[in-house]
Design a protein around this motif. Structure first.
Motif, PDB file in Angstrom:
ATOM      1  N   ALA A 273       0.845  -1.201   0.000  1.00  0.00           N
ATOM      2  CA  ALA A 273       0.000   0.000   0.000  1.00  0.00           C
ATOM      3  C   ALA A 273       0.879   1.248   0.000  1.00  0.00           C
ATOM      4  O   ALA A 273       0.771   2.117   0.860  1.00  0.00           O
ATOM      5  N   ILE A 274       1.773   1.315  -0.979  1.00  0.00           N
ATOM      6  CA  ILE A 274       2.711   2.437  -1.079  1.00  0.00           C
ATOM      7  C   ILE A 274       1.951   3.706  -1.447  1.00  0.00           C
ATOM      8  O   ILE A 274       1.129   3.716  -2.366  1.00  0.00           O
ATOM      9  N   ARG A 275       2.231   4.757  -0.729  1.00  0.00           N
ATOM     10  CA  ARG A 275       1.553   6.033  -0.963  1.00  0.00           C
ATOM     11  C   ARG A 275       2.449   6.948  -1.793  1.00  0.00           C
ATOM     12  O   ARG A 275       3.673   6.883  -1.704  1.00  0.00           O
ATOM     13  N   PRO A 276       1.847   7.824  -2.580  1.00  0.00           N
ATOM     14  CA  PRO A 276       2.659   8.779  -3.330  1.00  0.00           C
ATOM     15  C   PRO A 276       3.385   9.748  -2.405  1.00  0.00           C
ATOM     16  O   PRO A 276       2.874  10.094  -1.337  1.00  0.00           O
ATOM     17  N   THR A 277       4.559  10.173  -2.818  1.00  0.00           N
ATOM     18  CA  THR A 277       5.316  11.166  -2.061  1.00  0.00           C
ATOM     19  C   THR A 277       4.593  12.500  -2.064  1.00  0.00           C
ATOM     20  O   THR A 277       4.561  13.207  -1.071  1.00  0.00           O
ATOM     21  N   TRP A 278       4.033  12.835  -3.193  1.00  0.00           N
ATOM     22  CA  TRP A 278       3.165  14.017  -3.316  1.00  0.00           C
ATOM     23  C   TRP A 278       2.193  13.823  -4.460  1.00  0.00           C
ATOM     24  O   TRP A 278       2.410  12.970  -5.333  1.00  0.00           O
ATOM     25  N   VAL A 279       1.132  14.615  -4.443  1.00  0.00           N
ATOM     26  CA  VAL A 279       0.126  14.625  -5.510  1.00  0.00           C
ATOM     27  C   VAL A 279      -0.173  16.077  -5.848  1.00  0.00           C
ATOM     28  O   VAL A 279      -0.348  16.910  -4.953  1.00  0.00           O
ATOM     29  N   ASN A 280      -0.207  16.384  -7.132  1.00  0.00           N
ATOM     30  CA  ASN A 280      -0.604  17.716  -7.576  1.00  0.00           C
ATOM     31  C   ASN A 280      -1.819  17.560  -8.490  1.00  0.00           C
ATOM     32  O   ASN A 280      -1.773  16.825  -9.472  1.00  0.00           O
ATOM     33  N   ALA A 319      -5.034  27.649  -6.396  1.00  0.00           N
ATOM     34  CA  ALA A 319      -4.781  27.208  -7.767  1.00  0.00           C
ATOM     35  C   ALA A 319      -3.950  28.234  -8.529  1.00  0.00           C
ATOM     36  O   ALA A 319      -4.097  29.440  -8.334  1.00  0.00           O
ATOM     37  N   VAL A 320      -3.049  27.732  -9.410  1.00  0.00           N
ATOM     38  CA  VAL A 320      -2.257  28.610 -10.264  1.00  0.00           C
ATOM     39  C   VAL A 320      -2.563  28.283 -11.717  1.00  0.00           C
ATOM     40  O   VAL A 320      -2.727  27.116 -12.095  1.00  0.00           O
ATOM     41  N   SER A 321      -2.661  29.293 -12.545  1.00  0.00           N
ATOM     42  CA  SER A 321      -2.985  29.119 -13.956  1.00  0.00           C
ATOM     43  C   SER A 321      -1.787  28.526 -14.703  1.00  0.00           C
ATOM     44  O   SER A 321      -0.678  29.069 -14.643  1.00  0.00           O
ATOM     45  N   ARG A 322      -2.034  27.425 -15.417  1.00  0.00           N
ATOM     46  CA  ARG A 322      -1.002  26.776 -16.235  1.00  0.00           C
ATOM     47  C   ARG A 322      -1.666  26.207 -17.494  1.00  0.00           C
ATOM     48  O   ARG A 322      -1.862  25.009 -17.633  1.00  0.00           O
ATOM     49  N   ALA A 327       5.061  22.863 -14.929  1.00  0.00           N
ATOM     50  CA  ALA A 327       6.207  22.203 -14.320  1.00  0.00           C
ATOM     51  C   ALA A 327       6.016  22.175 -12.814  1.00  0.00           C
ATOM     52  O   ALA A 327       5.536  23.140 -12.214  1.00  0.00           O
ATOM     53  N   ILE A 328       6.414  21.058 -12.208  1.00  0.00           N
ATOM     54  CA  ILE A 328       6.238  20.821 -10.784  1.00  0.00           C
ATOM     55  C   ILE A 328       7.604  20.591 -10.144  1.00  0.00           C
ATOM     56  O   ILE A 328       8.470  19.913 -10.734  1.00  0.00           O
ATOM     57  N   HIS A 329       7.805  21.139  -8.955  1.00  0.00           N
ATOM     58  CA  HIS A 329       9.053  20.908  -8.231  1.00  0.00           C
ATOM     59  C   HIS A 329       9.113  19.440  -7.818  1.00  0.00           C
ATOM     60  O   HIS A 329       8.179  18.936  -7.171  1.00  0.00           O
ATOM     61  N   PRO A 330      10.192  18.735  -8.155  1.00  0.00           N
ATOM     62  CA  PRO A 330      10.226  17.294  -7.861  1.00  0.00           C
ATOM     63  C   PRO A 330      10.272  16.969  -6.382  1.00  0.00           C
ATOM     64  O   PRO A 330       9.897  15.860  -5.978  1.00  0.00           O
ATOM     65  N   LYS A 334       4.912  21.122  -5.672  1.00  0.00           N
ATOM     66  CA  LYS A 334       4.185  22.351  -5.977  1.00  0.00           C
ATOM     67  C   LYS A 334       4.595  22.889  -7.351  1.00  0.00           C
ATOM     68  O   LYS A 334       5.712  22.666  -7.816  1.00  0.00           O
ATOM     69  N   ALA A 335       3.669  23.602  -7.992  1.00  0.00           N
ATOM     70  CA  ALA A 335       3.941  24.156  -9.308  1.00  0.00           C
ATOM     71  C   ALA A 335       5.103  25.139  -9.264  1.00  0.00           C
ATOM     72  O   ALA A 335       5.197  25.976  -8.357  1.00  0.00           O
ATOM     73  N   LEU A 336       6.007  25.023 -10.231  1.00  0.00           N
ATOM     74  CA  LEU A 336       7.072  25.992 -10.419  1.00  0.00           C
ATOM     75  C   LEU A 336       6.537  27.198 -11.183  1.00  0.00           C
ATOM     76  O   LEU A 336       5.439  27.158 -11.760  1.00  0.00           O
ATOM     77  N   THR A 337       7.324  28.272 -11.220  1.00  0.00           N
ATOM     78  CA  THR A 337       6.856  29.507 -11.864  1.00  0.00           C
ATOM     79  C   THR A 337       6.851  29.415 -13.382  1.00  0.00           C
ATOM     80  O   THR A 337       6.243  30.255 -14.048  1.00  0.00           O
ATOM     81  N   TRP A 338       7.501  28.414 -13.951  1.00  0.00           N
ATOM     82  CA  TRP A 338       7.573  28.238 -15.417  1.00  0.00           C
ATOM     83  C   TRP A 338       6.158  28.130 -15.980  1.00  0.00           C
ATOM     84  O   TRP A 338       5.399  27.247 -15.610  1.00  0.00           O
ATOM     85  N   ASN A 339       5.811  29.024 -16.898  1.00  0.00           N
ATOM     86  CA  ASN A 339       4.431  29.083 -17.396  1.00  0.00           C
ATOM     87  C   ASN A 339       4.396  29.618 -18.826  1.00  0.00           C
ATOM     88  O   ASN A 339       3.913  30.715 -19.085  1.00  0.00           O
ATOM     89  N   PRO A 340       4.903  28.835 -19.786  1.00  0.00           N
ATOM     90  CA  PRO A 340       4.949  29.325 -21.159  1.00  0.00           C
ATOM     91  C   PRO A 340       3.583  29.438 -21.824  1.00  0.00           C
ATOM     92  O   PRO A 340       3.394  30.218 -22.734  1.00  0.00           O
ATOM     93  N   THR A 341       2.631  28.638 -21.375  1.00  0.00           N
ATOM     94  CA  THR A 341       1.277  28.472 -21.920  1.00  0.00           C
ATOM     95  C   THR A 341       1.299  27.742 -23.262  1.00  0.00           C
ATOM     96  O   THR A 341       2.297  27.761 -23.980  1.00  0.00           O
TER      97      THR A 341
END
Length: 381
Positions: A273-280, A319-322, A327-330, A334-341
Motif C-alpha cells: 500500500a505504497i503512498r505517493p510522495t506528493w500529488v498535484n 490554484a495557479v494558472s497553467r 512544471a512541478i518541483h520534484p 508544488k507548481a514551479l513559476t515556469w508558465n509558457p502556456t
C-alpha cells in the motif's frame, strides 16, 4: 529548467496530432496521425504519412526519410546504427507487411532486414529500449498479452519475460505507457493484476536480471474509480534521471482523489500500500504526458491549473494558472513559476527531454505564445 521561449527552428505538423517523439543522434523522429509537414518558415510543405524526421539543431526536415506508414503511430524508440523502432496501429510500412511494429532506417525509411516481431491481434502503444532488449506495450494478443520483451535485433520474443497484465477494467487489457530505468520497468494500463499479482493500473517489474520478475511494489492509489467513462485513467510515466523515483499522470474527470493528477512515487519502496510522495491536482483536467528531468517534473495535457486539489472544473483555493503545460518541483510537489502556456486542445501527448531542451508534441498550434504547429522545443538556457 528549460526556457519558456520555444526555439524558432522546429518544423510544423499541419494536421492531426503528434503522439510520440524520440531522438536518434541529432535526428528527431516524430510520430502520430498526420499527412503534411512544413519547414520552420512554412515555405515548403512535405507529404508525410504519420511519421517524419528532422535535424534537432537546424530544424531541417530529412528529405530521404519518408516511409509510408499506413496508420497512426503511438510509440517510438531509438535504435542502433541510424534506425528507429515504430509502433502503432498499421498493417504495414512502404506497402510491405510489418504489422503494428517496425524498425526503419533513418537514411531512406526502409524496413531494416531481419527484424520480424510478429505482433498479432492489436496495436502497439508504447516502446522502451535498453541495449539488446525492446519492451513493447499495447492491446495485442501475441507474442504476449499487451506486454512483451523482444530481441531488439530480430524481434524474437524473450522467453525470460513472461509477465502478463490481467483482469482488466475494460473489455480487453491494454498498456498505455512504459518507462524504463536501469533495472525497473514501470507499466500502466487497464489491468488490475500484473503477472498474477494485484497491481491496480500501475506496477513495477524488476528487469535487472536475466529473468524479469514483478517487483514487491504495490499502490492502492489508483484502485479508486474516477468518472464512469474513464474505467482506467493512468496515462503517462517517467523515471527521474537517476531512477530513484518516477512520476505518473492521469485523466479521469473532476472527482478528486487521484483523478486528473500528477504524482511522485519512490522506485525502491516496498510494500502493498505504497503512498505517493506528493500529488498535484489540476482540479478536473486531463494530463497525458510527463517528463522528469531532475530540475522539474514537466506535465502536459489540457490542464488549466495546477495546485488545485479543491477545484472541480474550477479554480479552487491556491490554484495557479497553467494553460496546457506546466512544471512541478520534484521535491515539494508544488507548481514551479515556469508558465509558457499553450493552446489546450486535446492536450500534450508526447515529451522528450534531451541535453538541448524539451521537445513537446500535441494537437494544437500555439506554444509559448507563438505559432508552433503540433511540435516545438523549449531550449535549455
Amino acid at each position: 529548467m528549460v526556457s519558456a521561449d520555444p526555439v524558432d527552428s522546429t518544423p510544423h505538423v499541419l494536421d492531426g496530432i503528434v503522439n510520440a517523439i524520440t531522438l536518434v543522434g541529432r535526428t528527431v523522429v516524430v510520430g502520430g496521425s498526420f499527412t503534411e509537414v512544413a519547414d520552420a518558415g512554412r515555405s515548403t510543405v512535405y507529404r508525410r504519412d504519420n511519421l517524419f524526421a528532422y535535424d534537432v539543431v537546424t530544424g531541417r526536415v530529412l528529405p530521404g526519410f519518408r516511409p509510408g506508414v499506413a496508420g497512426p503511430v503511438y510509440g517510438l524508440a531509438a535504435g542502433d546504427r541510424g534506425t528507429v523502432y515504430v509502433g502503432g496501429e498499421f498493417p504495414g510500412v512502404n506497402n510491405l507487411r510489418s504489422r503494428a511494429l517496425a524498425r526503419l532506417s533513418l537514411a531512406d525509411g526502409s524496413l531494416v532486414p531481419g527484424f520480424e516481431p510478429r505482433i498479432g491481434g492489436g496495436m502497439v502503444t508504447a516502446l522502451a529500449r535498453q541495449g539488446t532488449r525492446l519492451y513493447v506495450g499495447g492491446d495485442f494478443i501475441s507474442p504476449g498479452t499487451a506486454l512483451t520483451r523482444l530481441d531488439a535485433a530480430t524481434g524474437a520474443p524473450d522467453r525470460d519475460f513472461a509477465i502478463a497484465p490481467g483482469d482488466p477494467l475494460t473489455a480487453r487489457v491494454k498498456v498505455y505507457a512504459l518507462a524504463l530505468s536501469r533495472d525497473r520497468l514501470a507499466v500502466d494500463g487497464t489491468f488490475t493484476t500484473l503477472g498474477g499479482h494485484s497491481r491496480p493500473q500501475l506496477g513495477l517489474i524488476n528487469v535487472g536480471g536475466r529473468v524479469a520478475r514483478v517487483a514487491p511494489w504495490r499502490t492502492e492509489a489508483y484502485a479508486r474509480r474516477c468518472m464512469s467513462n474513464f474505467p482506467s485513467y493512468v496515462r503517462g510515466l517517467d523515471f527521474s534521471p537517476d531512477g530513484r523515483y518516477f512520476a505518473v499522470v492521469t485523466t479521469g474527470g473532476p472527482r478528486g482523489g487521484m483523478c486528473d493528477t500528477a504524482a511522485r512515487f519512490e522506485t525502491y519502496a516496498k510494500g502493498s500500500a505504497i503512498r505517493p510522495t506528493w500529488v498535484n491536482s489540476t482540479g478536473g483536467d486531463s494530463l497525458y504526458a510527463v517528463s522528469v528531468t531532475g530540475a522539474a517534473v514537466y506535465v502536459g495535457g489540457h490542464l488549466r491549473w495546477l495546485d488545485n486539489p479543491q477545484g472541480r472544473d474550477s479554480a479552487g483555493p491556491g490554484a495557479v494558472s497553467r494553460p496546457g503545460i506546466g512544471a512541478i518541483h520534484p521535491g515539494t510537489g508544488k507548481a514551479l513559476t515556469w508558465n509558457p502556456t499553450r493552446e489546450r486542445g486535446i492536450g500534450v501527448k508526447a515529451f522528450f527531454a534531451h541535453p538541448g531542451g524539451l521537445l513537446v508534441g500535441s494537437d494544437t498550434t500555439r506554444l509559448g505564445r507563438e505559432y508552433h504547429a503540433r511540435i516545438g522545443m523549449f531550449p535549455l538556457p
